[in-house]
Write a protein that holds these residues in place. Structure first.
Motif, mmCIF file in Angstrom:
data_model
loop_
_atom_site.group_PDB
_atom_site.id
_atom_site.type_symbol
_atom_site.label_atom_id
_atom_site.label_comp_id
_atom_site.label_asym_id
_atom_site.label_seq_id
_atom_site.Cartn_x
_atom_site.Cartn_y
_atom_site.Cartn_z
ATOM 1 N N ALA A 138 -2.198 3.936 2.197
ATOM 2 C CA ALA A 138 -3.208 3.866 3.255
ATOM 3 C C ALA A 138 -4.471 4.600 2.818
ATOM 4 N N CYS A 155 -0.662 8.597 1.677
ATOM 5 C CA CYS A 155 -2.000 7.995 1.661
ATOM 6 C C CYS A 155 -2.567 8.156 0.249
ATOM 7 N N MET A 170 -4.473 2.028 11.265
ATOM 8 C CA MET A 170 -3.144 2.595 11.475
ATOM 9 C C MET A 170 -3.181 3.749 12.477
ATOM 10 N N ALA A 171 -4.274 4.529 12.436
ATOM 11 C CA ALA A 171 -4.382 5.685 13.329
ATOM 12 C C ALA A 171 -5.842 6.060 13.517
ATOM 13 N N ASP A 210 -11.050 -1.649 2.465
ATOM 14 C CA ASP A 210 -10.548 -0.786 3.532
ATOM 15 C C ASP A 210 -11.511 0.368 3.812
ATOM 16 N N LYS A 222 -5.189 0.370 6.565
ATOM 17 C CA LYS A 222 -4.484 -0.357 5.512
ATOM 18 C C LYS A 222 -4.645 -1.850 5.757
ATOM 19 N N LEU A 258 2.796 5.187 9.424
ATOM 20 C CA LEU A 258 2.782 3.814 9.939
ATOM 21 C C LEU A 258 2.380 2.811 8.858
ATOM 22 N N GLY A 259 1.502 3.242 7.954
ATOM 23 C CA GLY A 259 1.074 2.358 6.883
ATOM 24 C C GLY A 259 2.096 2.192 5.786
ATOM 25 N N ARG A 260 3.090 3.079 5.740
ATOM 26 C CA ARG A 260 4.178 3.017 4.757
ATOM 27 C C ARG A 260 3.657 2.989 3.321
ATOM 28 N N ARG A 313 0.284 10.581 10.873
ATOM 29 C CA ARG A 313 0.718 9.443 11.701
ATOM 30 C C ARG A 313 0.311 8.114 11.059
ATOM 31 N N GLY A 314 -0.945 8.028 10.619
ATOM 32 C CA GLY A 314 -1.429 6.787 10.032
ATOM 33 C C GLY A 314 -0.762 6.457 8.716
#
Length: 271
Positions: free
Chosen positions: A203, A235, A180-181, A152, A175, A198-200, A194-195
């Motif tokens: 990330a 993250c 993701m962002a 990644d 991720k 979204l990555g839950r 935000r990223g």
């Protein structure tokens, strides 16, 4: 004693600059151009003013009055204000904004550099006194990235360089090799939140310099705010471009990262 001017934004990086410049025998004239500069800044500066960024002519006249010829611009000044509108801008700021061909980061900053130059104020390399804050290649925390996270990081490094080349931003959140962002006008911290959301979880954040980075402004930087926003959004890895990213409050950030099992590493294009 040679004078150097500082137009200071948010964060601790301006404080680090003042300390470093004073250690080399410079007198530092600081103008905080934001409403909430670091509290220590006024104490560290030799001469200190607070003048909102919208009062561009007053900023320039003040620096000239103080006998400054060389200026550094450091600290976060969110670009959102240029879209929401400056608060009571002076005529000089209005004219500058009116002649912008677009409102990309570099376009805005170059216009400010040119405006300062009209009055004999040269904007210089942000990193002149701060190179010790730019880590070389290596893992900076106790935890190393996993092989999956390494994938990644490599993917994110290429993606971040691509958006940087388009003058969009310097940061991506990745991720499983999916973006993701992407950092845009909202800045790094919002991009991370935000990223990460979204990555839950788990990330990877990657921050790099633009391919043609102008070292007079917007040199990538990270610090405690970066880490805290990573923690809020779960993250787990932060990768920065080695030799090109300013890392503020290193000891405190690394200590907190270690306590939370977050990896911080400095990488380059050969990673």
């Amino acid at each position: 004693m040679e004078k150097v001017g500082l137009l200071a934004g948010v964060g601790n990086l301006p404080v680090e600059f003042v300390r470093a410049a004073k250690q080399t025998g410079h007198e530092v004239i600081v103008i905080a151009v934001v409403d909430e500069p670091a509290p220590e800044l006024a104490l560290e500066a030799d001469v200190y003013y607070t003048i909102n960024v919208a009062k561009l002519d007053k900023v320039i006249r003040t620096m000239k009055k103080e006998g400054v010829t060389h200026i550094t611009m450091i600290g976060k000044v969110t670009k959102e204000i240029l879209f929401k509108g400056l608060t009571f801008p002076d005529l000089r700021a209005i004219k500058l904004l009116a002649r912008l061909r677009n409102r990309k980061d570099d376009t805005i900053m170059l216009a400010i550099v040119e405006e300062l130059a009209k009055d004999g104020l040269e904007v210089v390399d942000q990193t002149t006194y701060l190179k010790p804050l730019m880590p070389s290649v290596g893992v900076l925390t106790q935890r190393k990235p996993t092989e999956k996270e390494n994938d990644d990081i490599r993917f994110g490094f290429a993606a971040a360089k691509a958006i940087g080349g388009l003058d969009i931003g310097q940061t991506v959140v990745v991720k499983n090799k999916a973006v993701m962002a992407v950092e845009a006008i909202e800045g790094t911290d919002s991009c991370i939140r935000r990223g990460g959301t979204l990555g839950r979880g788990n990330a990877v954040v990657v921050k790099v310099a633009k391919p043609n980075q102008d070292v007079r402004f917007d040199v990538p930087a990270i610090g405690m705010d970066t880490l805290q926003n990573m923690m809020k959004s779960n993250c787990t890895v932060l990768a920065i471009e080695a030799g090109h990213t300013l890392f503020v409050e290193q000891q405190a950030v690394i200590s907190l990262a270690d306590k939370n099992r977050i990896c911080i590493c400095a990488v380059d294009e050969t990673y």
